[in-house]
Design a protein around this motif. Structure first.
Motif, PDB file in Angstrom:
ATOM      1  N   PHE A 352       0.816  -1.296   0.143  1.00 46.97           N
ATOM      2  CA  PHE A 352      -0.040  -0.216   0.066  1.00 46.97           C
ATOM      3  C   PHE A 352       0.899   1.292  -0.081  1.00 46.97           C
ATOM      4  O   PHE A 352       0.387   2.332   0.176  1.00 46.97           O
ATOM      5  CB  PHE A 352      -0.930  -0.105   1.174  1.00 46.97           C
ATOM      6  CG  PHE A 352      -1.863  -0.889   1.014  1.00 46.97           C
ATOM      7  CD1 PHE A 352      -3.078  -0.919   0.262  1.00 46.97           C
ATOM      8  CD2 PHE A 352      -1.640  -2.322   1.558  1.00 46.97           C
ATOM      9  CE1 PHE A 352      -4.326  -1.852   0.245  1.00 46.97           C
ATOM     10  CE2 PHE A 352      -2.654  -3.133   1.338  1.00 46.97           C
ATOM     11  CZ  PHE A 352      -3.982  -3.001   0.776  1.00 46.97           C
ATOM     12  N   GLU A 357      -4.419   1.209  -7.881  1.00 40.43           N
ATOM     13  CA  GLU A 357      -5.023  -0.230  -7.326  1.00 40.43           C
ATOM     14  C   GLU A 357      -4.205  -1.559  -8.310  1.00 40.43           C
ATOM     15  O   GLU A 357      -4.075  -2.430  -7.433  1.00 40.43           O
ATOM     16  CB  GLU A 357      -6.563  -0.407  -7.708  1.00 40.43           C
ATOM     17  CG  GLU A 357      -7.084  -1.520  -7.257  1.00 40.43           C
ATOM     18  CD  GLU A 357      -8.640  -1.470  -7.674  1.00 40.43           C
ATOM     19  OE1 GLU A 357      -9.273  -2.601  -7.688  1.00 40.43           O
ATOM     20  OE2 GLU A 357      -9.095  -0.547  -7.696  1.00 40.43           O
ATOM     21  N   VAL A 360      -1.002  -2.039  -6.394  1.00 39.52           N
ATOM     22  CA  VAL A 360      -1.235  -2.738  -5.128  1.00 39.52           C
ATOM     23  C   VAL A 360      -1.535  -4.017  -5.095  1.00 39.52           C
ATOM     24  O   VAL A 360      -0.814  -4.896  -4.523  1.00 39.52           O
ATOM     25  CB  VAL A 360      -2.367  -2.070  -4.373  1.00 39.52           C
ATOM     26  CG1 VAL A 360      -2.550  -2.603  -3.188  1.00 39.52           C
ATOM     27  CG2 VAL A 360      -2.085  -0.449  -4.075  1.00 39.52           C
ATOM     28  N   TYR A 361      -2.472  -4.438  -5.953  1.00 36.60           N
ATOM     29  CA  TYR A 361      -2.738  -5.924  -6.556  1.00 36.60           C
ATOM     30  C   TYR A 361      -1.481  -6.662  -6.736  1.00 36.60           C
ATOM     31  O   TYR A 361      -1.176  -7.838  -6.445  1.00 36.60           O
ATOM     32  CB  TYR A 361      -3.842  -6.041  -7.486  1.00 36.60           C
ATOM     33  CG  TYR A 361      -5.262  -6.037  -7.038  1.00 36.60           C
ATOM     34  CD1 TYR A 361      -5.521  -7.268  -6.229  1.00 36.60           C
ATOM     35  CD2 TYR A 361      -6.131  -5.361  -6.760  1.00 36.60           C
ATOM     36  CE1 TYR A 361      -7.061  -7.552  -5.670  1.00 36.60           C
ATOM     37  CE2 TYR A 361      -7.075  -4.951  -6.329  1.00 36.60           C
ATOM     38  CZ  TYR A 361      -7.862  -6.208  -5.608  1.00 36.60           C
ATOM     39  OH  TYR A 361      -8.843  -6.417  -5.171  1.00 36.60           O
ATOM     40  N   LEU A 364       0.595  -7.256  -3.576  1.00 34.17           N
ATOM     41  CA  LEU A 364      -0.163  -8.175  -2.674  1.00 34.17           C
ATOM     42  C   LEU A 364       0.103  -9.681  -3.298  1.00 34.17           C
ATOM     43  O   LEU A 364       0.317 -10.527  -2.447  1.00 34.17           O
ATOM     44  CB  LEU A 364      -1.410  -7.806  -2.663  1.00 34.17           C
ATOM     45  CG  LEU A 364      -1.810  -6.823  -1.469  1.00 34.17           C
ATOM     46  CD1 LEU A 364      -3.144  -6.392  -1.535  1.00 34.17           C
ATOM     47  CD2 LEU A 364      -1.303  -7.262  -0.136  1.00 34.17           C
ATOM     48  N   LEU A 373      -7.090 -12.460  -1.324  1.00 33.49           N
ATOM     49  CA  LEU A 373      -6.575 -11.453  -1.948  1.00 33.49           C
ATOM     50  C   LEU A 373      -7.303 -10.185  -2.092  1.00 33.49           C
ATOM     51  O   LEU A 373      -6.846  -9.151  -1.529  1.00 33.49           O
ATOM     52  CB  LEU A 373      -5.893 -11.816  -3.540  1.00 33.49           C
ATOM     53  CG  LEU A 373      -4.944 -10.556  -4.023  1.00 33.49           C
ATOM     54  CD1 LEU A 373      -3.583 -10.270  -3.383  1.00 33.49           C
ATOM     55  CD2 LEU A 373      -4.695 -11.085  -5.584  1.00 33.49           C
ATOM     56  N   ARG A 374      -8.417 -10.271  -2.589  1.00 35.74           N
ATOM     57  CA  ARG A 374      -9.530  -9.116  -2.558  1.00 35.74           C
ATOM     58  C   ARG A 374      -9.925  -8.668  -1.364  1.00 35.74           C
ATOM     59  O   ARG A 374      -9.853  -7.299  -0.899  1.00 35.74           O
ATOM     60  CB  ARG A 374     -10.638  -9.520  -3.685  1.00 35.74           C
ATOM     61  CG  ARG A 374     -11.426  -8.168  -3.503  1.00 35.74           C
ATOM     62  CD  ARG A 374     -12.767  -8.516  -4.666  1.00 35.74           C
ATOM     63  NE  ARG A 374     -13.534  -7.413  -4.744  1.00 35.74           N
ATOM     64  CZ  ARG A 374     -13.347  -6.379  -5.443  1.00 35.74           C
ATOM     65  NH1 ARG A 374     -12.241  -6.054  -5.837  1.00 35.74           N
ATOM     66  NH2 ARG A 374     -14.290  -5.327  -5.285  1.00 35.74           N
ATOM     67  N   TYR A 377      -7.026  -6.553   0.400  1.00 36.12           N
ATOM     68  CA  TYR A 377      -7.213  -5.003  -0.179  1.00 36.12           C
ATOM     69  C   TYR A 377      -8.015  -4.374   0.494  1.00 36.12           C
ATOM     70  O   TYR A 377      -7.747  -3.293   0.948  1.00 36.12           O
ATOM     71  CB  TYR A 377      -7.260  -5.664  -1.740  1.00 36.12           C
ATOM     72  CG  TYR A 377      -7.213  -4.171  -2.399  1.00 36.12           C
ATOM     73  CD1 TYR A 377      -6.020  -3.373  -2.490  1.00 36.12           C
ATOM     74  CD2 TYR A 377      -8.473  -3.473  -2.593  1.00 36.12           C
ATOM     75  CE1 TYR A 377      -6.399  -2.098  -3.277  1.00 36.12           C
ATOM     76  CE2 TYR A 377      -8.620  -2.198  -3.430  1.00 36.12           C
ATOM     77  CZ  TYR A 377      -7.394  -1.739  -3.593  1.00 36.12           C
ATOM     78  OH  TYR A 377      -7.132  -0.458  -4.164  1.00 36.12           O
ATOM     79  N   THR A 380      -7.459  -3.500   4.526  1.00 35.31           N
ATOM     80  CA  THR A 380      -6.631  -2.993   4.730  1.00 35.31           C
ATOM     81  C   THR A 380      -6.553  -1.492   4.186  1.00 35.31           C
ATOM     82  O   THR A 380      -6.124  -0.567   4.926  1.00 35.31           O
ATOM     83  CB  THR A 380      -5.182  -3.395   4.077  1.00 35.31           C
ATOM     84  OG1 THR A 380      -4.866  -5.042   4.342  1.00 35.31           O
ATOM     85  CG2 THR A 380      -4.144  -2.793   4.422  1.00 35.31           C
ATOM     86  N   ILE A 381      -7.185  -1.419   3.137  1.00 35.35           N
ATOM     87  CA  ILE A 381      -7.311   0.311   2.667  1.00 35.35           C
ATOM     88  C   ILE A 381      -8.295   0.960   3.695  1.00 35.35           C
ATOM     89  O   ILE A 381      -7.934   2.005   4.281  1.00 35.35           O
ATOM     90  CB  ILE A 381      -8.254   0.271   1.284  1.00 35.35           C
ATOM     91  CG1 ILE A 381      -7.365  -0.179   0.175  1.00 35.35           C
ATOM     92  CG2 ILE A 381      -8.984   1.336   1.281  1.00 35.35           C
ATOM     93  CD1 ILE A 381      -6.319   1.030  -0.332  1.00 35.35           C
TER      94      ILE A 381
END
Length: 466
Positions: A352, A357, A360-361, A364, A373-374, A377, A380-381
């Protein structure tokens, strides 16, 4: 058919088979590719936030004013914490802030609300306070009229200008407080803030900020630049409109991520099916000759060497790998789990640092796999975003994790660890800073994926925000 004719036919067959098999083996070996997958680049911890570094002062000049480059950065300090004291605005306010962070640069400008209202409606009577509806109207109107007020370039490369975030806040520059939903604010305590977030390189050498929002006769916009633990001041003038910031080695590039733990795989048993089939075929042929009482012309020694050569060549074909035990080693000790869990969790937060986006993915995915994974995300955001309508994302500056217990994963390979971790970060906006410390207690599932350990399950049991 006579015995010698049958023997000659068998001889020709025996001599031809190894030659053909040898040719096939050579072709197979030439066409075979070996792909070696190396380890990921090493990742390290983020630097802790520390005290400011004493340096010699300097003055910053606009682009149009030629001046010698400064020899050293100024005496720097992080932005102060906000206070809850209600401060009164006694005159026009125009103040800008430039926050330079890895992968993102944020430009913010504050005007007092009275100046903004007088610019929007010259000659109109000013209200004593702003209701929630009036604040919403100001935000919508200014968002539509300020899209071209700010521009940013890295060196000679102009960056795409994002849509501005507009907010009505309370206080003074460096001491602002967000308004609650539906809260009224006195006009002499109200500011209108504008924020642009640009995606930038991790360690830019030079940045140029251009300002075009010269409202109500303003000709000078004071500016404070924050980069790492350092800061410096400058000004933007309506006659020049551009401020240039030079890195000069004062802001280092971010440290790389921690290496994703590799799995030491147990080598499988290589079963040479081709060689076994060749040996069995040779033994059957030999038994057949003995039963039929056939004799090979020239004796059996040449045929033995031909058979031996064929066995060598066939041993390289049709090799079947057989895994005798589990592919991944069992992790049963807390120390082993610590060396795997800590870098994986650290990299989750480091992902992050990026603000796009897709970026970040991508980061990650080096440490997290599957449906988690999603989910990770989004959660954490939310955890890294400040509360309030003008919220910005916290950058984690310090991280530590401790594994308390480890046990095998009953659903397959891998292990489950009970662990605690602490993430500490700080974000500055509107001239002050917000610290954020989160402490987690959770059970996490670690699974081998493509010869690497990946985080595939997370069950948070407790979260404490300090």
């Amino acid at each position: 058919m006579p015995k010698h004719s049958l023997s000659s036919l068998w001889c020709r067959t025996i001599l031809t088979i190894p030659l053909l098999l040898g040719a096939f083996a050579l072709v197979g070996m030439q066409a075979q590719d070996t792909i070696k997958i190396g380890t990921l680049q090493p990742l390290e911890t983020l630097p802790s936030l520390g005290p400011p570094v004493p340096v010699r002062p300097q003055t910053t000049t606009p682009v149009a004013a030629p001046a010698a480059l400064p020899e050293a950065p100024p005496l720097a300090a992080p932005p102060p914490l906000p206070t809850s004291t209600s401060l009164i605005i006694t005159g026009p306010i125009a103040q800008a802030y430039l926050y330079i962070e890895p992968y993102q640069t944020r430009f913010e400008v504050l005007f007092d609300a009275a100046t903004v209202l007088e610019w929007l409606s010259p000659g109109a009577a000013l209200p004593e306070s702003l209701t929630a509806d009036q604040q919403k109207q100001i935000v919508e109107t200014m968002a539509a009229r300020t899209s071209d007020w700010c521009a940013l370039s890295v060196g000679d490369q102009a960056l795409q200008v994002p849509m501005p975030l507009v907010a009505v806040i309370k206080g003074l520059p460096g001491n602002t407080l967000p308004l609650k939903e539906g809260e009224d604010v006195a006009l002499n305590q109200a500011l209108v803030g504008f924020m642009w977030e640009f995606a930038t390189p991790p360690g830019p050498d030079e940045m140029n900020v251009t300002w075009n929002g010269w409202i109500k006769g303003t000709t000078k916009l004071p500016l404070r630049v924050f980069f790492g633990p350092l800061s410096e001041t400058g000004e933007i003038y309506s006659s020049v409109k551009t401020f240039r910031w030079r890195n000069q080695g004062r802001m280092t590039r971010p440290t790389p991520l921690a290496a994703v733990p590799q799995i030491s795989l147990q080598l499988p048993l290589r079963l040479p099916l081709g060689g076994i089939m060749w040996v069995v075929t040779g033994l059957v042929f030999y038994i057949y000759l003995k039963v039929k009482d056939y004799r090979l012309p020239g004796g059996s020694l040449p045929y033995f060497f031909v058979w031996l050569l064929g066995a060598v060549l066939m041993s390289q074909l049709l090799v079947l790998p057989i895994q005798m035990g589990p592919a991944a080693p069992a992790v049963t000790q807390v120390e082993e789990a610590q060396g795997i869990v800590s870098p994986l969790l650290r990299n989750v937060y480091r992902a992050f640092d990026h603000h796009a986006e897709s970026d970040v993915y991508d980061v990650l995915a080096r440490s997290v796999d599957g449906e988690l994974l999603r989910k990770l995300y989004l959660e954490t955001i939310q955890a890294l975003t400040l509360d309030g309508r003008e919220g910005t994302r916290v950058t984690i500056a310090e991280f530590s994790a401790t594994v308390d217990k480890v046990e095998p994963d009953p659903k397959g390979e891998g292990f489950i660890a009970d662990c605690n971790w602490m993430a500490r970060g700080i974000v500055g906006h509107w001239g002050h800073s917000h610290p954020r410390v989160n402490i987690y207690n959770a059970r996490i599932t670690i699974t081998p994926v493509n010869d690497e350990w990946k985080l595939t399950g997370l069950e948070v049991q407790e979260v404490r925000r300090l």
